[in-house]
Each structure stands twice: as structure tokens, then as C-alpha cells.
Design an enzyme around this catalytic site. Structure first.
Site, PDB file in Angstrom:
ATOM      1  N   SER A   1      16.972  73.128  15.520  1.00 45.69           N
ATOM      2  CA  SER A   1      16.911  74.533  15.497  1.00 45.69           C
ATOM      3  C   SER A   1      15.171  74.564  16.390  1.00 45.69           C
ATOM      4  O   SER A   1      14.336  73.380  16.007  1.00 45.69           O
ATOM      5  CB  SER A   1      16.421  75.574  14.866  1.00 45.69           C
ATOM      6  OG  SER A   1      18.309  76.229  13.742  1.00 45.69           O
TER       7      SER A   1
HETATM    8  N1  SAH Z   1      18.730  73.364   9.721  1.00 37.69           N
HETATM    9  C1  SAH Z   1      18.591  72.198   9.955  1.00 37.69           C
HETATM   10  C2  SAH Z   1      19.469  72.257  11.196  1.00 37.69           C
HETATM   11  C3  SAH Z   1      20.648  73.326  11.116  1.00 37.69           C
HETATM   12  S1  SAH Z   1      22.393  72.732  12.322  1.00 37.69           S
HETATM   13  C4  SAH Z   1      17.030  71.170  10.509  1.00 37.69           C
HETATM   14  O1  SAH Z   1      16.177  71.970  10.064  1.00 37.69           O
HETATM   15  O2  SAH Z   1      17.596  70.567  11.096  1.00 37.69           O
HETATM   16  C5  SAH Z   1      24.021  73.514  11.018  1.00 37.69           C
HETATM   17  C6  SAH Z   1      23.952  72.589   9.717  1.00 37.69           C
HETATM   18  O3  SAH Z   1      24.508  73.017   9.484  1.00 37.69           O
HETATM   19  C7  SAH Z   1      24.894  71.295  10.737  1.00 37.69           C
HETATM   20  O4  SAH Z   1      24.377  70.301  10.223  1.00 37.69           O
HETATM   21  C8  SAH Z   1      26.330  71.438  10.210  1.00 37.69           C
HETATM   22  O5  SAH Z   1      26.309  70.457   9.625  1.00 37.69           O
HETATM   23  C9  SAH Z   1      25.966  72.216   9.238  1.00 37.69           C
HETATM   24  N2  SAH Z   1      27.162  73.094   8.006  1.00 37.69           N
HETATM   25  C10 SAH Z   1      27.978  73.828   8.985  1.00 37.69           C
HETATM   26  N3  SAH Z   1      28.934  73.905   7.949  1.00 37.69           N
HETATM   27  C11 SAH Z   1      28.151  74.440   7.037  1.00 37.69           C
HETATM   28  C12 SAH Z   1      28.690  74.435   5.450  1.00 37.69           C
HETATM   29  N4  SAH Z   1      29.886  75.444   5.567  1.00 37.69           N
HETATM   30  N5  SAH Z   1      28.195  73.785   4.345  1.00 37.69           N
HETATM   31  C13 SAH Z   1      26.593  73.263   4.478  1.00 37.69           C
HETATM   32  N6  SAH Z   1      26.540  72.812   5.932  1.00 37.69           N
HETATM   33  C14 SAH Z   1      27.072  72.720   7.185  1.00 37.69           C
END
Ligand code: SAH
Length: 246
Positions: free
Chosen positions: A94
Site C-alpha cells: 500500500s
Molecule cells: N499488507 C501488505 C499488503 C497487502 S496486499 C503489505 O504491507 O505489503 C493484500 C495481500 O492480501 C496479498 O498479499 C494477498 O495475497 C493477501 N490475501 C488475499 N486474500 C487473503 C486471505 N483470504 N487471507 C490472507 N491473505 C490474503
């Protein structure tokens, strides 16, 4: 002697230019740690303080965590720019402002138990780890979970524990949590996450369409049920897994 020094500097400069042209993402000479420190302080000033990030601890932590070490070399020069960046598997880290804002809203106090859904690069979890003793984070994509685990360990973030799995189900072994942060877009709140919140605990989640925009929503668990606040429009990558089947 001075002339020899100048000549060396000129030769090094020339090598840098050539290396920079041939391997734009890999020129070790061109990357000074200083350059990232400056860019990070500028980010805190222009993107956070100039907006509505007022919590001194959040500003301090955002000025400390080396965001450029959470992304691939290819995008490193943009690490402190005012937008999200690609990480592996089509996911994103983000925008710094959104990480700071979510951290400020979550308002984690020492000793509180925090769960993140969507580890991604591990950056948000690293930021949160400055506020309390333990942060648990779940990532559904196996390679991302593995890479984030290794990265956090290498950078010394020992308070963060990452698990590969579907965050829909939370992490019951470590519940109840004071704060849960979901960093992927969801069309509803997974009931297990509410169950795993303490009374008075807060959950922050981008809620709405998983393909377009969401409303960053804060939910506080109360004896009557829950209190819901819609805070601002955001655009996150979708939460996948069980949530899409419900
Ligand atoms: N917080 C992260 C960015 C998040 S991007 C950072 O600081 O870099 C969103 C992430 O959520 C992705 O890596 C994706 O694979 C994950 N995601 C999507 N659905 C999910 C789920 N059901 N459980 C856990 N992770 C999930």
C-alpha cells in the site's frame, strides 16, 4: 594527489553511469543508503504530516521502517513515492499514507494483541510491531508468506509471526485480539474475525467491491453488537479464498 582523487571520482562516476544504463535495477554504486533515508524523511514530511497523520509515534515509525527493503530492486527507487507498488504475484504494497493512516486509526497500545490479514511484503506488520509485543499476520499466497517470513526475520522483526493460510478463519490459537487489520478488499466481514475480537476490540477493513473501490471501515465490537464507521474511499487488491464463496 587531489588530481588523482578527482580522476578516481570521475572513473567511478563513469562506471556508475555505464552500470546504471546496463543494469538499472542492480547498480550497487548508485544506491546509497543515505538516498533512501532522505527520501523516507521527505515522505514523512510531504505525504504524512502535510495530510492528517498527527500521531508522533506513527510519524516516527514511518520514518524508521526501511520500506525500500520490502520491495524488489526493480521498484526500489520509487519506495517512498506517494502510491502503492507492485510486489510478487500481482499483489501490492500500500501507499505509505494508507499504511500510516490505518496504523493511526488502529491506535495499537503496548501489550495489545494484533492480527493482520494479508501479509503481502510484511511492511504493514513490521510497522505495527513497533506498537506492541506481538503481531500475527496471515497470507494466503504461499510464496508471499514464505518470502515475508524470511524478510522479516532477516530485518530483525522478531515480534511478527506469519502464517500461510486463509485469513477468513482468523487465527483462533492466538485470539482474542484487541485489533484486527485486513489489508485486502472484502465484500463482507468474515464472521470468525468478529468472533476473535475482544469486547471493545476494533477491526479495520476495506469493505465494498473487491474489484473497484471500498470504504475503509472501522468496526468496534460492543456488548450490543458492533459500531460501524465508514472512514474514506480506498482501492485494495481483493481478498480471495473462502470470502468469495460466501
Ligand atoms: N499488507 C501488505 C499488503 C497487502 S496486499 C503489505 O504491507 O505489503 C493484500 C495481500 O492480501 C496479498 O498479499 C494477498 O495475497 C493477501 N490475501 C488475499 N486474500 C487473503 C486471505 N483470504 N487471507 C490472507 N491473505 C490474503
Amino acid at each position: 594527489m587531489k588530481e588523482l582523487g578527482n580522476r578516481c571520482a570521475a572513473i567511478l562516476g563513469f562506471i556508475c553511469i555505464i552500470a546504471g544504463c546496463l543494469f538499472p535495477a542492480r547498480c550497487a554504486f548508485c544506491e546509497s543508503p543515505d538516498q533512501y533515508d532522505k527520501a523516507r524523511q521527505k515522505m514523512v514530511l510531504n505525504q504524512l504530516k502535510e495530510r492528517d497523520i498527527t500521531d508522533p509515534k506513527v510519524l516516527d515509525v514511518m520514518g524508521t521502517v526501511k520500506r525500500h527493503l520490502f520491495i524488489s530492486r526493480r521498484y526500489r527507487s520509487q519506495a517512498y513515492a506517494d502510491h502503492p507498488l507492485p510486489i510478487a504475484e500481482g499483489q501490492t504494497i500500500s501507499q505509505p499514507y494508507i499504511v500510516a493512516l490505518m496504523t493511526q486509526i488502529l491506535d495499537v497500545k503496548p501489550g495489545e494483541r494484533v492480527l493482520e490479514i494479508g501479509t503481502g511484503s510484511g511492511y504493514q506488520a513490521a510497522v505495527l510491531s513497533y506498537f506492541t509485543d506481538q503481531v500475527w499476520s496471515i497470507e494466503i499466497r504461499k510464496d508471499l508468506a514464505r518470502d515475508a517470513t524470511e524478510r522479516l526475520k532477516a530485518l530483525g522483526y522478531e515480534k511478527v509471526e506469519v502464517k500461510h493460510g486463509d485469513g477468513y478463519f482468523g487465527w483462533p490459537e492466538h485470539a482474542p485480539f484487541d485489533a484486527i487489520i485486513v489489508t485486502a478488499a472484502a465484500n463482507h466481514v468474515a464472521p470468525p474475525l468478529i468472533d476473535q475480537l475482544k469486547m471493545g476490540g476494533r477491526l479495520l477493513i476495506p469493505l465494498g467491491s473487491t474489484t473497484y473501490y471500498q470504504s475503509l471501515t472501522k468496526i468496534t465490537k460492543t456488548p450490543q453488537g458492533k459500531e460501524v464507521e465508514h472512514l474514506l474511499g480506498v482501492a485494495f487488491v481483493p481478498m480471495v479464498g473462502k470470502i468469495l464463496k460466501e
